[in-house]
Design a protein around this motif. Structure first.
Motif, PDB file in Angstrom:
ATOM      1  N   LEU A  82      39.658  35.988  38.330  1.00  7.82           N
ATOM      2  CA  LEU A  82      38.400  36.718  38.402  1.00  7.82           C
ATOM      3  C   LEU A  82      38.616  38.189  38.046  1.00  7.82           C
ATOM      4  O   LEU A  82      37.782  38.798  37.349  1.00  7.82           O
ATOM      5  N   ALA A  83      39.723  38.758  38.511  1.00 12.43           N
ATOM      6  CA  ALA A  83      40.035  40.158  38.192  1.00 12.43           C
ATOM      7  C   ALA A  83      40.212  40.350  36.687  1.00 12.43           C
ATOM      8  O   ALA A  83      39.764  41.351  36.117  1.00 12.43           O
ATOM      9  N   VAL A  84      40.863  39.377  36.041  1.00 14.60           N
ATOM     10  CA  VAL A  84      41.040  39.450  34.586  1.00 14.60           C
ATOM     11  C   VAL A  84      39.690  39.315  33.881  1.00 14.60           C
ATOM     12  O   VAL A  84      39.377  40.063  32.945  1.00 14.60           O
ATOM     13  N   ALA A  85      38.877  38.378  34.328  1.00 21.34           N
ATOM     14  CA  ALA A  85      37.562  38.160  33.714  1.00 21.34           C
ATOM     15  C   ALA A  85      36.665  39.382  33.871  1.00 21.34           C
ATOM     16  O   ALA A  85      35.892  39.718  32.962  1.00 21.34           O
ATOM     17  N   GLN A  86      36.761  40.072  35.005  1.00 17.31           N
ATOM     18  CA  GLN A  86      35.924  41.244  35.266  1.00 17.31           C
ATOM     19  C   GLN A  86      36.487  42.525  34.672  1.00 17.31           C
ATOM     20  O   GLN A  86      35.854  43.582  34.774  1.00 17.31           O
ATOM     21  N   GLY A  87      37.680  42.443  34.065  1.00 22.00           N
ATOM     22  CA  GLY A  87      38.275  43.617  33.457  1.00 22.00           C
ATOM     23  C   GLY A  87      38.997  44.522  34.429  1.00 22.00           C
ATOM     24  O   GLY A  87      39.408  45.632  34.071  1.00 22.00           O
ATOM     25  N   LYS A  88      39.184  44.067  35.681  1.00 22.08           N
ATOM     26  CA  LYS A  88      39.927  44.860  36.651  1.00 22.08           C
ATOM     27  C   LYS A  88      41.429  44.800  36.374  1.00 22.08           C
ATOM     28  O   LYS A  88      42.180  45.687  36.763  1.00 22.08           O
ATOM     29  N   ALA A  89      41.870  43.700  35.761  1.00 21.70           N
ATOM     30  CA  ALA A  89      43.260  43.534  35.334  1.00 21.70           C
ATOM     31  C   ALA A  89      43.251  43.125  33.870  1.00 21.70           C
ATOM     32  O   ALA A  89      42.312  42.463  33.400  1.00 21.70           O
ATOM     33  N   GLY A 103      50.904  34.137  30.841  1.00 22.68           N
ATOM     34  CA  GLY A 103      49.803  35.006  31.176  1.00 22.68           C
ATOM     35  C   GLY A 103      48.473  34.502  30.644  1.00 22.68           C
ATOM     36  O   GLY A 103      48.417  33.747  29.667  1.00 22.68           O
ATOM     37  N   VAL A 104      47.399  34.898  31.326  1.00 22.14           N
ATOM     38  CA  VAL A 104      46.038  34.748  30.796  1.00 22.14           C
ATOM     39  C   VAL A 104      45.493  36.167  30.681  1.00 22.14           C
ATOM     40  O   VAL A 104      45.625  36.973  31.609  1.00 22.14           O
ATOM     41  N   VAL A 105      44.900  36.486  29.537  1.00 25.46           N
ATOM     42  CA  VAL A 105      44.549  37.875  29.251  1.00 25.46           C
ATOM     43  C   VAL A 105      43.053  38.040  29.029  1.00 25.46           C
ATOM     44  O   VAL A 105      42.364  37.128  28.563  1.00 25.46           O
ATOM     45  N   ASN A 106      42.571  39.210  29.376  1.00 26.52           N
ATOM     46  CA  ASN A 106      41.201  39.562  29.027  1.00 26.52           C
ATOM     47  C   ASN A 106      41.122  39.704  27.506  1.00 26.52           C
ATOM     48  O   ASN A 106      42.026  40.269  26.874  1.00 26.52           O
ATOM     49  N   THR A 161      50.312  33.349  35.589  1.00 21.08           N
ATOM     50  CA  THR A 161      50.148  32.052  36.229  1.00 21.08           C
ATOM     51  C   THR A 161      51.186  31.096  35.629  1.00 21.08           C
ATOM     52  O   THR A 161      52.231  31.540  35.180  1.00 21.08           O
ATOM     53  N   THR A 162      50.912  29.805  35.653  1.00 19.17           N
ATOM     54  CA  THR A 162      51.805  28.837  35.024  1.00 19.17           C
ATOM     55  C   THR A 162      51.133  28.228  33.810  1.00 19.17           C
ATOM     56  O   THR A 162      49.905  28.286  33.654  1.00 19.17           O
ATOM     57  N   ASN A 163      51.931  27.613  32.961  1.00 19.75           N
ATOM     58  CA  ASN A 163      51.405  27.010  31.736  1.00 19.75           C
ATOM     59  C   ASN A 163      50.348  25.946  32.019  1.00 19.75           C
ATOM     60  O   ASN A 163      49.427  25.755  31.236  1.00 19.75           O
ATOM     61  N   THR A 164      50.452  25.254  33.153  1.00 17.97           N
ATOM     62  CA  THR A 164      49.505  24.179  33.461  1.00 17.97           C
ATOM     63  C   THR A 164      48.107  24.708  33.752  1.00 17.97           C
ATOM     64  O   THR A 164      47.126  23.984  33.606  1.00 17.97           O
ATOM     65  N   ALA A 165      47.995  25.958  34.185  1.00 15.50           N
ATOM     66  CA  ALA A 165      46.687  26.512  34.561  1.00 15.50           C
ATOM     67  C   ALA A 165      45.961  27.164  33.397  1.00 15.50           C
ATOM     68  O   ALA A 165      44.768  27.436  33.487  1.00 15.50           O
ATOM     69  N   VAL A 166      46.661  27.411  32.295  1.00 17.19           N
ATOM     70  CA  VAL A 166      46.081  28.187  31.201  1.00 17.19           C
ATOM     71  C   VAL A 166      44.863  27.506  30.579  1.00 17.19           C
ATOM     72  O   VAL A 166      43.806  28.128  30.401  1.00 17.19           O
ATOM     73  N   LEU A 167      44.977  26.229  30.253  1.00 20.71           N
ATOM     74  CA  LEU A 167      43.875  25.528  29.583  1.00 20.71           C
ATOM     75  C   LEU A 167      42.605  25.487  30.436  1.00 20.71           C
ATOM     76  O   LEU A 167      41.526  25.860  29.952  1.00 20.71           O
ATOM     77  N   PRO A 168      42.660  25.051  31.701  1.00 22.93           N
ATOM     78  CA  PRO A 168      41.422  25.022  32.482  1.00 22.93           C
ATOM     79  C   PRO A 168      40.804  26.399  32.702  1.00 22.93           C
ATOM     80  O   PRO A 168      39.581  26.528  32.751  1.00 22.93           O
ATOM     81  N   ILE A 169      41.638  27.438  32.794  1.00 29.59           N
ATOM     82  CA  ILE A 169      41.101  28.778  33.030  1.00 29.59           C
ATOM     83  C   ILE A 169      40.456  29.335  31.760  1.00 29.59           C
ATOM     84  O   ILE A 169      39.382  29.948  31.814  1.00 29.59           O
ATOM     85  N   THR A 170      41.083  29.145  30.617  1.00 32.74           N
ATOM     86  CA  THR A 170      40.489  29.634  29.373  1.00 32.74           C
ATOM     87  C   THR A 170      39.227  28.850  29.023  1.00 32.74           C
ATOM     88  O   THR A 170      38.334  29.370  28.343  1.00 32.74           O
ATOM     89  N   ASN A 171      39.143  27.615  29.478  1.00 32.00           N
ATOM     90  CA  ASN A 171      37.911  26.840  29.279  1.00 32.00           C
ATOM     91  C   ASN A 171      36.795  27.318  30.208  1.00 32.00           C
ATOM     92  O   ASN A 171      35.611  27.230  29.865  1.00 32.00           O
ATOM     93  N   LYS A 172      37.183  27.806  31.363  1.00 34.99           N
ATOM     94  CA  LYS A 172      36.199  28.231  32.365  1.00 34.99           C
ATOM     95  C   LYS A 172      35.589  29.587  32.032  1.00 34.99           C
ATOM     96  O   LYS A 172      34.384  29.803  32.235  1.00 34.99           O
ATOM     97  N   TYR A 173      36.416  30.525  31.530  1.00 26.03           N
ATOM     98  CA  TYR A 173      35.950  31.880  31.259  1.00 26.03           C
ATOM     99  C   TYR A 173      35.917  32.146  29.755  1.00 26.03           C
ATOM    100  O   TYR A 173      36.919  31.963  29.058  1.00 26.03           O
ATOM    101  N   ASP A 174      34.785  32.626  29.265  1.00 26.43           N
ATOM    102  CA  ASP A 174      34.634  32.903  27.836  1.00 26.43           C
ATOM    103  C   ASP A 174      35.451  34.110  27.389  1.00 26.43           C
ATOM    104  O   ASP A 174      35.802  34.219  26.204  1.00 26.43           O
ATOM    105  N   ASN A 175      35.741  35.009  28.312  1.00 23.52           N
ATOM    106  CA  ASN A 175      36.439  36.240  27.928  1.00 23.52           C
ATOM    107  C   ASN A 175      37.895  36.267  28.383  1.00 23.52           C
ATOM    108  O   ASN A 175      38.505  37.332  28.498  1.00 23.52           O
ATOM    109  N   ILE A 176      38.465  35.093  28.671  1.00 22.52           N
ATOM    110  CA  ILE A 176      39.889  34.992  29.001  1.00 22.52           C
ATOM    111  C   ILE A 176      40.584  34.122  27.950  1.00 22.52           C
ATOM    112  O   ILE A 176      40.105  33.035  27.635  1.00 22.52           O
ATOM    113  N   ASP A 177      41.703  34.628  27.422  1.00 24.94           N
ATOM    114  CA  ASP A 177      42.471  33.914  26.408  1.00 24.94           C
ATOM    115  C   ASP A 177      43.874  33.600  26.921  1.00 24.94           C
ATOM    116  O   ASP A 177      44.364  34.236  27.874  1.00 24.94           O
ATOM    117  N   ALA A 178      44.518  32.645  26.278  1.00 25.56           N
ATOM    118  CA  ALA A 178      45.916  32.346  26.591  1.00 25.56           C
ATOM    119  C   ALA A 178      46.781  33.534  26.203  1.00 25.56           C
ATOM    120  O   ALA A 178      46.612  34.116  25.127  1.00 25.56           O
TER     121      ALA A 178
END
Length: 266
Positions: A176-183, A121-124, A188-205
């Motif tokens: 985007l839903a997680v970043a906006q607080g809608k979710a 998971g990637v979490v707000n 996702t998969t483990n491979t996507a976690v690093l690029p997504i957490t780098n892209k969004y300041d308010n999303i964590d592994a």
């Protein structure tokens, strides 16, 4: 006499039956490999700064086209389009993190595994989710038509929380839903976690999901054994030549997962 007539009919049918060209012949004759790839699955499939297809799956498609001495044509797909493009003949092959389930195998053909993932998971940052159990009562999002969606819905049913689930057509919409607080969490998969957490300041592994490791295969037409045999050989060659490790290190990093399933002969 009757036996001779039956024999003549059988021979006539044999000689007049139309020749059935397989995908391998079609691709070579066409000079193009139509390759379906999910492009909202970084770093496995995405668009680069020039809006061009890039990633692990894109390079696998290019390598397959090179082996066939044809031009690659990338067809961007959503998760739910991966099987229909094969069934309808729009694509010759799909690289798209597709799990080789028995249910799907009734519709399309699968090769031996070419990549392995596990769900995470990637979490707000404000969600308070640290462990899998923390997901109780939270708003969970995933891409429609994926294994994470199917696996989560079974758990949500056990917990009586189906109404908290949100399905999106792409993983980009999930993030985007997680970043906006809608979710609160997106699966996702483990491979996507690093690029997504780098892209969004308010999303964590987030936590790893409890279901089994996801062995994914290249997808082709179910009835086209010749094509599937070639694809199997291609996947094997990618490993033997070191190309699999090279691309995994380039896009994911570290030692590439062992593709052999314990207790299974591949």
């Amino acid at each position: 006499m009757l036996k001779k007539i039956i024999t003549m009919i059988a021979l006539t049918s044999l000689y007049t039956a139309p020749a059935m060209a397989d995908t391998l012949d079609d691709v070579i004759d066409r000079g193009e490999l139509r390759c379906g790839v999910v492009l909202d699955f970084p770093p496995i499939g995405y668009r680069d700064a020039n809006n061009e297809p890039a990633g692990f799956d894109v390079e696998y498609c290019n390598d397959l086209a090179l082996s066939l001495e044809v031009d690659p044509v990338i067809l961007p797909l959503t998760w739910s389009e991966r099987l229909p493009v094969i069934v309808t003949g729009r694509a010759d092959v799909v690289f798209g993190g597709t799990s080789d389930s028995l249910a799907r195998a009734r519709t399309v053909g699968f090769t031996i595994p070419y990549a392995i993932y596990y769900a995470q998971g990637v979490v707000n940052s404000n969600s308070g989710i640290k462990t899998f159990e923390d997901m109780r009562g939270k708003r969970v999002a995933a891409a429609v038509g994926t294994v994470p969606e199917q696996e989560w819905l079974e758990i949500a049913k056990e917990w009586g929380e189906e109404d908290n689930y949100q399905g999106y057509q792409s993983e980009n919409e999930v993030f985007l839903a997680v970043a906006q607080g809608k979710a609160d969490i997106g699966i996702t998969t483990n491979t996507a976690v690093l690029p997504i957490t780098n892209k969004y300041d308010n999303i964590d592994a987030g936590p790893r999901m409890p279901w089994t490791t996801d062995y994914t295969s290249v997808v082709g037409k179910r009835e086209d054994v010749t094509w599937l045999n070639y694809l199997n050989l291609f996947v094997t060659h990618q490993v033997r030549s070191g190309r699999y490790q090279e691309l995994w290190d380039k896009y994911v990093g570290g030692q590439a997962p062992e593709l052999r399933i314990p207790g299974v002969m591949y």
